[in-house]
Design an enzyme around this catalytic site. Structure first.
Site, mmCIF file in Angstrom:
data_model
loop_
_atom_site.group_PDB
_atom_site.id
_atom_site.type_symbol
_atom_site.label_atom_id
_atom_site.label_comp_id
_atom_site.label_asym_id
_atom_site.label_seq_id
_atom_site.Cartn_x
_atom_site.Cartn_y
_atom_site.Cartn_z
ATOM 1 N N ASP A 71 19.474 -24.779 -15.096
ATOM 2 C CA ASP A 71 19.648 -25.990 -14.298
ATOM 3 C C ASP A 71 18.685 -27.052 -14.809
ATOM 4 O OD1 ASP A 71 17.778 -25.290 -11.227
ATOM 5 O OD2 ASP A 71 17.343 -24.774 -13.278
ATOM 6 N N TYR A 73 15.685 -29.804 -15.403
ATOM 7 C CA TYR A 73 14.262 -29.817 -15.090
ATOM 8 C C TYR A 73 14.068 -30.433 -13.704
ATOM 9 C CZ TYR A 73 13.547 -29.053 -20.133
ATOM 10 O OH TYR A 73 13.558 -28.558 -21.415
ATOM 11 N N PHE A 84 17.799 -28.649 -21.895
ATOM 12 C CA PHE A 84 16.578 -28.575 -22.692
ATOM 13 C C PHE A 84 16.013 -29.930 -23.114
ATOM 14 C CE2 PHE A 84 18.599 -24.410 -23.390
ATOM 15 C CZ PHE A 84 17.575 -23.573 -22.986
ATOM 16 N N HIS A 198 15.275 -15.821 -23.756
ATOM 17 C CA HIS A 198 15.171 -17.248 -23.450
ATOM 18 C C HIS A 198 13.939 -17.824 -24.151
ATOM 19 C CE1 HIS A 198 14.830 -20.937 -21.055
ATOM 20 N NE2 HIS A 198 16.103 -20.759 -20.785
#
Length: 250
Positions: A71, A73, A84, A198
């Site tokens: 989701d 930031y 990202f 991740h």
């Protein structure tokens, strides 16, 4: 007052989603999100006009690669509507620069491309990298706070339809959440599926497919593997850092 409807989604993506907009799932998402907006759109990230920024910058026909985030930031000043990505003016050595981007930068350097000069990934999106979060909104300061509004139905439908519609895509599935979408992709024609841990925090090292090898001497190689795949299928490779390494174009 800010409203939310299918008109916010580019027409090519609307067409790909087909009859989804007639479903109860879409009605639930629309109602839930409108309720959240009515309670205070200034507390939602990214700005509502940027919920579908990834789809606006990367049309269906131009998609080459899909990178799935979770989701947006939830810290002030970071979310842009691209997984990202953060604003260019945030220094790479600042505490605000996310650990996921630091490790993506390390992986790019280990792959021979060099480090990210900043965290803004708009250029990737314009080259065909779909930077897609699996929830497209979040409440400021509350991670995953909109995960249950109904975004899953929309994003799952989009992922599955895209995989069926476009052969030769590359999917970068980083972490368990992204890899939970594997079943939506793996039965489609000629898709390259790259999986690793991740890139955020210490988890980057902690699976049998680490994003970065412990010690930082090797990466998962996803960026170079992607460009080799694209070249093999006569698709222009991505310039990850300005001009990519010459040997990847030879």
């Amino acid at each position: 007052m800010r409203s939310f409807s299918e008109a916010d989604i580019p027409q090519d993506w609307q067409k790909l989603l087909g009859d989804y907009f007639e479903s109860n799932e879409w009605l639930a998402l629309k109602n839930n999100l409108q309720s959240a907006l009515d309670q205070g759109s200034d507390l939602i990230r990214p700005a509502p006009k940027d919920f579908f920024k990834a789809l606006q910058l990367t049309p269906v026909d131009s998609v080459k690669i899909v990178i799935l985030g979770q989701d947006p930031y939830h810290s002030p000043g970071l979310a842009q509507g691209l997984a990202f990505s953060i604003p260019e003016n945030i220094p790479t050595n600042s505490r605000a620069f996310p650990s996921s981007l630091r490790n993506i930068s390390k992986a790019l350097a280990l792959d021979g491309f060099g480090h990210l000069p900043h965290g803004d990934l708009h250029d990737w999106a314009k080259q065909g990298v779909l930077l897609l979060n699996t929830a497209l909104s979040v409440r400021l300061g509350e991670a995953a706070s909109h995960a249950n509004l109904g975004w899953k139905s929309l994003i799952d439908r989009l992922i599955h339809a895209l995989a069926l519609h476009k052969p030769n895509l590359v999917w970068m599935l980083w972490g368990g959440h992204a890899q939970s979408k594997l079943a939506l992709i793996q039965n489609s024609q000629s898709q390259l599926i790259l999986q690793s841990s991740h890139p955020s925090g210490l988890g980057v090292y902690k699976t049998d497919r680490p994003f970065l090898e412990p010690g930082g001497q090797r990466s998962c190689g996803h960026f170079s593997k992607t460009n080799e795949w694209l070249k093999t299928h006569q698709i222009p490779p991505i310039q990850w850092i300005g001009q990519a390494s010459p040997d990847l174009f030879s």
